[in-house]
Design a protein around this motif. Structure first.
Motif, PDB file in Angstrom:
ATOM      1  N   GLY A   1       0.825  -1.211   0.000  1.00 29.36           N
ATOM      2  CA  GLY A   1       0.000   0.000   0.000  1.00 29.36           C
ATOM      3  C   GLY A   1       0.851   1.249   0.000  1.00 29.36           C
ATOM      4  N   MET A   2       1.935   1.219   0.758  1.00 32.11           N
ATOM      5  CA  MET A   2       2.787   2.393   0.832  1.00 32.11           C
ATOM      6  C   MET A   2       3.456   2.655  -0.515  1.00 32.11           C
ATOM      7  SD  MET A   2       4.478   2.404   4.659  1.00 32.11           S
ATOM      8  CE  MET A   2       5.073   0.742   4.704  1.00 32.11           C
ATOM      9  N   GLN A   3       3.784   1.561  -1.221  1.00 29.46           N
ATOM     10  CA  GLN A   3       4.372   1.733  -2.543  1.00 29.46           C
ATOM     11  C   GLN A   3       3.370   2.365  -3.498  1.00 29.46           C
ATOM     12  OE1 GLN A   3       5.814  -2.171  -3.440  1.00 29.46           O
ATOM     13  NE2 GLN A   3       7.567  -1.873  -2.094  1.00 29.46           N
ATOM     14  N   MET A   4       2.112   1.863  -3.406  1.00 32.25           N
ATOM     15  CA  MET A   4       1.069   2.430  -4.276  1.00 32.25           C
ATOM     16  C   MET A   4       0.853   3.893  -3.967  1.00 32.25           C
ATOM     17  SD  MET A   4      -1.920  -0.312  -4.805  1.00 32.25           S
ATOM     18  CE  MET A   4      -1.652  -2.013  -4.403  1.00 32.25           C
ATOM     19  N   ALA A   5       1.029   4.246  -2.679  1.00 34.24           N
ATOM     20  CA  ALA A   5       0.855   5.649  -2.290  1.00 34.24           C
ATOM     21  C   ALA A   5       2.099   6.461  -2.577  1.00 34.24           C
ATOM     22  CB  ALA A   5       0.501   5.730  -0.810  1.00 34.24           C
TER      23      ALA A   5
ATOM     24  N   ALA B   1      10.762   6.528   4.030  1.00 40.60           N
ATOM     25  CA  ALA B   1       9.525   6.775   4.769  1.00 40.60           C
ATOM     26  C   ALA B   1       8.930   5.451   5.239  1.00 40.60           C
ATOM     27  CB  ALA B   1       8.532   7.525   3.894  1.00 40.60           C
ATOM     28  N   GLN B   2       9.101   4.424   4.403  1.00 36.66           N
ATOM     29  CA  GLN B   2       8.588   3.113   4.797  1.00 36.66           C
ATOM     30  C   GLN B   2       9.312   2.563   6.026  1.00 36.66           C
ATOM     31  OE1 GLN B   2       8.096   0.223   1.690  1.00 36.66           O
ATOM     32  NE2 GLN B   2       7.694   1.796   0.153  1.00 36.66           N
ATOM     33  N   PHE B   3      10.615   2.856   6.102  1.00 37.82           N
ATOM     34  CA  PHE B   3      11.362   2.440   7.294  1.00 37.82           C
ATOM     35  C   PHE B   3      10.739   3.037   8.549  1.00 37.82           C
ATOM     36  CE2 PHE B   3      15.350   1.606   4.692  1.00 37.82           C
ATOM     37  CZ  PHE B   3      15.364   0.259   4.998  1.00 37.82           C
ATOM     38  N   ILE B   4      10.364   4.330   8.440  1.00 40.54           N
ATOM     39  CA  ILE B   4       9.800   5.012   9.611  1.00 40.54           C
ATOM     40  C   ILE B   4       8.524   4.297  10.055  1.00 40.54           C
ATOM     41  CG2 ILE B   4       8.803   7.189  10.422  1.00 40.54           C
ATOM     42  CD1 ILE B   4      10.675   8.614   8.408  1.00 40.54           C
ATOM     43  N   VAL B   5       7.678   3.975   9.072  1.00 40.14           N
ATOM     44  CA  VAL B   5       6.413   3.302   9.404  1.00 40.14           C
ATOM     45  C   VAL B   5       6.686   1.925  10.013  1.00 40.14           C
ATOM     46  CG1 VAL B   5       4.296   2.359   8.447  1.00 40.14           C
ATOM     47  CG2 VAL B   5       5.145   4.574   7.656  1.00 40.14           C
TER      48      VAL B   5
END
Lengths: 492, 334
Positions: free
Chosen positions: B284-288, B294-298
């Motif tokens: 989902g994060m990639q699609m967004a 930023a994904q690391f942070i999540v």
């Protein structure tokens, strides 16, 4: 001189027991006041109330003229109460000087004045007559030296009341002398000392007065000049056997276990034997080496020398696994951390030591596991709606039964019980006693380490009294006597 | 006491929490994308994450036994480049390379376990050291080069199909069944939980603690190696930077899947759900169009949440327990 500390009508209850029952006690300024009593008499609870670690339900504490309903650690600290527990509160990685001044500011606002700290610590030790290098790391020191650091720490905080809990238990005999000299030196300096010990010679050398507690009750306070060793022991014991123990006819059987000059970890050096179907009670004070002996017999701690013979043949026991394979089982003192798996079910616990036997190749047979669980659950009358119940949700007595079931299920026939009824309520105790008797009748041999006199005398066929890691005496059933046991244990 | 016999709804819900969260996530994402529930998309997500699930099955063994391994990512890096070189430079037959890769994975994990035993440290401490060693070895061996040109037979591992189903999914399913049987039915599986539940009581129960730890290391090593082979086969290349980072995704997923950070608890099905949660989130994060960093942070935040929730639950349970006990004492007295 007036009373420095006056405890009035202190009562402290724990679930199921009254630890202190209406205890009043006066400690005068400048005296060494001995506090005596058997295990469970309430000495530790009393200390914790004075230090503010726990609050009493009833009563008041009067310290240097001020009355409190309960102490807090902060108040006791600022009023100059210092406690030296059996486990020291030192930071092993820091130096002696730093430990002495722990929690105190020396020097400026930001930087510590290490030179002043070293000088200060040096002065305290010189004044006490202790030779110690203030720069050495505390973790490297002997227990006796660490104790000196604890004392210096209290002196540094200008303690006016110093409470010492069994100060001689952890240190070597030769060092006790030095420690006692320092306690006397503290009295000269005007420090009041409450000294807790089981050892008669120390009490008679040091104390001005002695207070005896028994079963949480105050018995008496007497000047030392008015007591003898014999009547002190009589005061501590002075109790009728009030629990009924099931009678058991013991017929002498073959010797199953012989221990020959067994030494472990410097804690003990002992020889004894155990017969089939016998309950051998092991008595002794805290620190006599009883638990260590059990650990070595079970292969859980290193054996240094000596020999263990099972049914006449020398046995090699180097791990719990080998002990269990040789038929020796241990019910540890600490049920929560060593005895059971609290987060798992009753059935899981009962079968964990027997899984291989219950398995076809590598697969555990659910059917055989259930059968084993039911068998031992019924044998030991474990009360539960379901064997899927988690161990931590059971009462202490039922937990102990599960631990016992686990050990029995592993087909052991010599069982070492370390404090079998610790933390178990009275009704369940009786059940454990009946179970132990039932096991002995079926030919299981039992070594029972216990600090409870009634249990010791009521359950044992024979009693071995340990003192400082050695056998101080062995008593047969006809010779059982509370005073005799205490005398042997405390080295009279 | 009797009501404990029948499981409560709350308990059922709690023990299947990872699947519930996964379901909610799926519903949420299906609103954002039209084709989320398409068979193709689901197969795709499963296929892409097969290697993560396989690594997670090995790592959850370690975590269930109460340890934590930080070196897994660099173990993957090592296995990747060594297998890559064996396949291309030495042109060894594929089955032999698979065998050697598994052996290497086992060896690295056994080394960790033996160091833990010998130096009397925790696995966490040991792997802080060995992760660097494995990283250094990997880059030295690969010389920081990208290795490519694998034989066609090797590509089947990560890209092959049996009928309409991708081979990675089939292999993952088979390994899942085997591991589940191992954990729930064999005595060795019980020992894993015993160790995680209480290491000292395990020793006193006569369990060969070192033996169990070595066994866990062996199984984990094999799974990590298989996972790596699948990954490089799918990518078609091997390099030292492939693998590191996976360990954090996996550890987070395993925690989200209900394995306790203290060990002793957790089920394999929960672990699979936990990994899929991480996968769908990352999808989902990639699609967004969120960046990798930023994904690391999540992911880090999710890990903290999972650990916090675990500890919170433990504390709540302890409170409930002591309250129950006090209640019982009160009623017993009356």
């Amino acid at each position: 001189m007036g009373a420095l500390l006056h405890l009035k009508n202190i009562t402290k209850r724990y679930p199921g027991v009254v630890a202190l029952d209406d205890v009043s006690l006066e400690v005068e300024a400048g005296e060494i006041h001995a506090l005596m009593g058997e295990n469970g008499a309430g000495k530790s609870t009393l200390i914790k109330i004075v230090s503010g670690a726990i609050k009493p339900e009833e009563g008041s504490i009067c310290l240097s003229g001020k009355t409190y309903a309960a102490m807090t650690p902060a108040i006791s600290n600022s009023e100059g109460v210092g406690v030296i527990y059996q486990e020291f509160n030192l930071v092993p990685s820091l130096s002696v000087a730093e430990n002495v001044f722990l929690g105190q500011k020396v020097g400026g606002r930001v930087f510590m004045d290490f030179a002043a700290m070293r000088r200060g610590a040096g002065d305290i030790f010189r004044d006490l007559g202790v030779e110690i290098n203030v720069d050495s790391q505390v973790g490297e020191l002997s227990f006796a030296k660490q104790q000196m650091v604890e004392i210096a720490k209290a002196v540094c905080k200008e303690a006016r009341l110093l409470i010492m809990d069994e100060p001689s238990a952890a240190i070597a005999q030769a060092e006790v002398e030095n420690m006692m000299r320092i306690v006397l030196r503290l009295r000269e300096k005007g420090v009041t000392v409450i000294y807790i010990s089981h050892r008669m010679e120390e009490i008679f050398r040091l104390a001005d007065r002695v207070t005896v507690l028994r079963d949480g009750r105050f018995i008496t306070t007497l000047p030392m000049s008015e007591v003898t060793r014999k009547n002190l022991i009589a005061l501590m014991v002075g109790r009728e056997m009030n629990e009924s123990f099931p009678a058991r006819a013991a017929a002498p059987q073959e010797v199953v276990l012989e221990v020959d000059r067994l030494c472990g970890n410097g804690d003990f050096d002992i020889s004894f034997s155990l017969r089939e179907g016998e309950i051998l009670g092991i008595a002794g004070l805290v620190g006599a080496g009883r638990t260590e002996l059990a650990k070595v017999l079970f292969g859980a701690a290193r054996m240094d020398s000596g020999e263990i013979r099972l049914n006449g043949k020398p046995a090699r026991i180097r791990s719990p696994r080998q002990a269990i394979a040789s038929g020796i089982g241990l019910i540890p003192e600490d049920r929560k951390d060593e005895g059971g798996f609290m987060d798992y079910s009753i059935l899981w616990n009962i079968s964990v030591m027997s899984l291989r036997r219950l398995s076809n190749w590598v697969f555990v047979s659910r059917e055989r596991e259930q059968k084993l669980g039911r068998h031992y659950g019924e044998l030991l009358r474990i009360k539960t709606p379901s064997y899927d119940q988690l161990l931590k949700n059971l009462s202490g007595g039922n937990q102990q039964k599960v631990v016992l079931a686990k050990v029995l299920a592993a087909q052991t026939n010599i069982i070492l019980f370390d404090e079998p009824t610790r933390g178990i309520d009275v009704g369940a105790k009786q059940e454990i006693y009946q179970l132990m008797n039932g096991l002995a009748a079926r030919g299981v041999s039992i070594i029972m380490i216990t600090s409870e006199m009634e249990e010791l005398i009521g359950m044992s066929d024979r009693i071995l009294v340990m003192r400082d890691g050695r056998a101080a005496g062995e008593l047969t059933r006809e010779e059982f006597d509370q005073r005799r046991i205490l005398e042997l244990a405390s080295g009279l | 006491m009797n009501k404990l016999k029948t499981p409560r709804w709350g308990d059922i819900l709690q023990s299947n929490m990872p699947w519930l969260i996964l379901a909610v996530l799926c519903v949420v994402f299906s609103f954002f994308t039209d084709h989320f529930f398409s068979l193709r998309n689901i197969v795709n997500i499963l296929n892409q994450n097969s290697y993560v699930i396989i690594a997670a099955m090995g790592i959850s063994l370690i975590m269930m036994s109460g340890s934590l391994d930080l070196s897994t990512g660099y173990q993957m890096s090592m296995v990747g480049v060594v297998s890559g070189l064996l396949l291309t430079r030495l042109a060894l037959p594929v089955p032999l390379v698979i065998f050697l890769a598994i052996l290497l994975g086992i060896a690295m994990n056994m080394a960790n376990a033996l160091l833990v035993h010998r130096m009397n440290l925790t696995l966490l401490m040991v792997t802080v050291g060995t992760m660097n060693i494995y990283q250094g070895l990997s880059y030295t061996i690969s010389d920081s080069m990208v290795i490519s040109g694998f034989p066609a037979a090797f590509k089947f591992l990560g890209q092959g199909y049996i009928g309409p189903v991708p081979f990675p999914i089939i292999l993952t399913a088979i390994l899942f069944v085997i591991m589940n049987i191992f954990l729930t039915r064999t005595y060795m599986g019980r020992y894993v939980y015993a160790l995680g539940g209480n290491a000292e009581a395990s020793r006193l129960a006569g369990i060969n603690v070192l033996g169990v730890k070595l066994m866990i290391a062996g199984i984990t090593g094999a799974f990590v190696a298989l996972s790596t082979l699948m990954l490089i086969s799918r990518l078609g290349t091997a390099q030292s930077s492939v693998g590191p980072g996976t360990e954090f995704t996996v550890i987070t997923g395993v925690l989200v899947g209900g394995v306790s950070i203290r060990g002793g608890e957790g089920r394999l099905s929960g672990v699979v759900a936990g990994i899929l949660i991480m996968a769908i989130l990352s999808n989902g994060m990639q699609m967004a169009n969120m960046g990798v960093y930023a994904q690391f942070i999540v992911k880090g935040a999710i890990m903290l949440l999972a650990i916090g929730f675990d500890v919170f639950q433990m504390k709540r349970r302890q409170l409930a327990q002591s309250a129950r006990r006090r209640e019982k004492e009160r009623t017993a007295k009356e």
